[in-house]
Design a protein around this motif. Sequence first.
Motif, PDB file in Angstrom:
ATOM      1  N   ASN A 155      84.035 111.078  -6.592  1.00  0.00           N
ATOM      2  CA  ASN A 155      83.319 112.034  -7.451  1.00  0.00           C
ATOM      3  C   ASN A 155      82.204 112.706  -6.652  1.00  0.00           C
ATOM      4  OD1 ASN A 155      82.105 109.203  -7.753  1.00  0.00           O
ATOM      5  ND2 ASN A 155      80.448 110.454  -8.591  1.00  0.00           N
ATOM      6  N   HIS A 156      82.009 114.000  -6.896  1.00  0.00           N
ATOM      7  CA  HIS A 156      81.064 114.766  -6.078  1.00  0.00           C
ATOM      8  C   HIS A 156      79.971 115.472  -6.869  1.00  0.00           C
ATOM      9  CE1 HIS A 156      83.693 114.620  -2.336  1.00  0.00           C
ATOM     10  NE2 HIS A 156      82.486 114.412  -1.870  1.00  0.00           N
ATOM     11  N   GLY A 157      79.725 115.059  -8.096  1.00  0.00           N
ATOM     12  CA  GLY A 157      78.581 115.609  -8.819  1.00  0.00           C
ATOM     13  C   GLY A 157      78.854 116.907  -9.548  1.00  0.00           C
ATOM     14  N   PRO A 158      77.803 117.533 -10.088  1.00  0.00           N
ATOM     15  CA  PRO A 158      77.956 118.684 -10.980  1.00  0.00           C
ATOM     16  C   PRO A 158      78.621 119.902 -10.341  1.00  0.00           C
ATOM     17  CG  PRO A 158      75.650 118.361 -10.362  1.00  0.00           C
ATOM     18  CD  PRO A 158      76.395 117.142  -9.911  1.00  0.00           C
ATOM     19  N   GLU A 159      78.571 120.008  -9.011  1.00  0.00           N
ATOM     20  CA  GLU A 159      79.222 121.148  -8.356  1.00  0.00           C
ATOM     21  C   GLU A 159      80.735 120.971  -8.278  1.00  0.00           C
ATOM     22  OE1 GLU A 159      75.092 120.479  -6.894  1.00  0.00           O
ATOM     23  OE2 GLU A 159      76.908 119.232  -6.904  1.00  0.00           O
ATOM     24  N   ASP A 160      81.197 119.753  -8.477  1.00  0.00           N
ATOM     25  CA  ASP A 160      82.620 119.429  -8.369  1.00  0.00           C
ATOM     26  C   ASP A 160      83.310 119.716  -9.701  1.00  0.00           C
ATOM     27  OD1 ASP A 160      85.125 118.310  -8.063  1.00  0.00           O
ATOM     28  OD2 ASP A 160      84.411 116.416  -7.252  1.00  0.00           O
ATOM     29  N   LYS A 161      84.162 120.711  -9.721  1.00  0.00           N
ATOM     30  CA  LYS A 161      84.829 121.099 -10.966  1.00  0.00           C
ATOM     31  C   LYS A 161      85.993 120.175 -11.303  1.00  0.00           C
ATOM     32  CE  LYS A 161      81.960 124.416 -11.175  1.00  0.00           C
ATOM     33  NZ  LYS A 161      80.760 124.217 -12.030  1.00  0.00           N
ATOM     34  N   LEU A 162      86.447 119.367 -10.341  1.00  0.00           N
ATOM     35  CA  LEU A 162      87.542 118.441 -10.600  1.00  0.00           C
ATOM     36  C   LEU A 162      87.041 117.064 -11.036  1.00  0.00           C
ATOM     37  CD1 LEU A 162      89.932 119.175  -7.571  1.00  0.00           C
ATOM     38  CD2 LEU A 162      90.222 119.890  -9.952  1.00  0.00           C
ATOM     39  N   TYR A 163      86.155 116.481 -10.222  1.00  0.00           N
ATOM     40  CA  TYR A 163      85.720 115.094 -10.461  1.00  0.00           C
ATOM     41  C   TYR A 163      84.203 114.972 -10.310  1.00  0.00           C
ATOM     42  CZ  TYR A 163      90.676 114.758  -9.226  1.00  0.00           C
ATOM     43  OH  TYR A 163      92.028 114.951  -9.146  1.00  0.00           O
ATOM     44  N   PRO A 164      83.456 115.431 -11.295  1.00  0.00           N
ATOM     45  CA  PRO A 164      81.991 115.385 -11.191  1.00  0.00           C
ATOM     46  C   PRO A 164      81.404 113.992 -11.337  1.00  0.00           C
ATOM     47  CG  PRO A 164      82.644 116.266 -13.324  1.00  0.00           C
ATOM     48  CD  PRO A 164      83.894 116.152 -12.511  1.00  0.00           C
TER      49      PRO A 164
END
Length: 280
Positions: A157-166
């Motif tokens: 997961n990569h946080g709020p900028e990640d549209k797939l896995y926030p």
Amino acid sequence: MNTRREFLQKGFLGISGLALASTFQLEAQATTLVKKEKEDGFHLGVAGYSFVNFKLDESLSMMKRMDINYLCIKDFHLPFKSTATEISNFHEKLKQSGVTGYAVGPIYTNSVKAIDDAFDYAKRVGVNLIIGIPNKEDLAYLSSKTKETGIRFAIHNHGPEDKLYPNATVIYNLIKDLDANLGMCFDMGHDTRDGQDAIKDLQQYHKRIFDIHLKNVTSATAEGTTCELGRGVIHIPLFIKALRKVNYSGKCSLEHEKDMEDPLAGLAESTGYFRGVCAV
């Protein structure tokens, strides 16, 4: 009556004795910290991305100074197209530094072929865990690969900028009914930056957490940035308590993104803090 020389000699011996006692005490404390860490089911490692600006020898030198023995392998240290000889030489170099490469990634897999290539790479490297970011439409195929090969795949997961896995919840809801070898690499910092509670998420999803990117962040917002473990908003002592409560047995790999050109000081501070908390 003591002469001035006798007074100075006694004073020097007293100071030397205190210094020697302090040295022995520090060594004993260090031994206790490492022993305590090894007694826990989880172990400290480093996420390879922390060394993106350094060659392998430099990276291993930093790990040796911190007495960290596990590395998540990135392709800039071991390219995807490495030969069997190159892979063997790579592992030998790690062994000489007392380091074990336990996983590969993160790897972005934007197609079924990329997934196949990632599994082939992991098999040739000799690890049983891939950290990756797949497309959502490929999750069913990915599940069949983990079931077929027995190699685990952990979605990062990569946080709020990640549209797939926030965050962890999004990942869990997508994989909960898929093969048990499909799980997540829980980035506690990015999870927190997305407004989630990292400790609660660890407790709730621990059965599908195969790896942890260990970090703290300056705030529980999208603007939060990585910082040393003891300086951020995540309560690390409670996080470690939760690790023990759920009997977490994976790696906790430090990922330090604060000073990418000079990460050693921050990594070392976080290492000492983590081990100090574990020793309590």
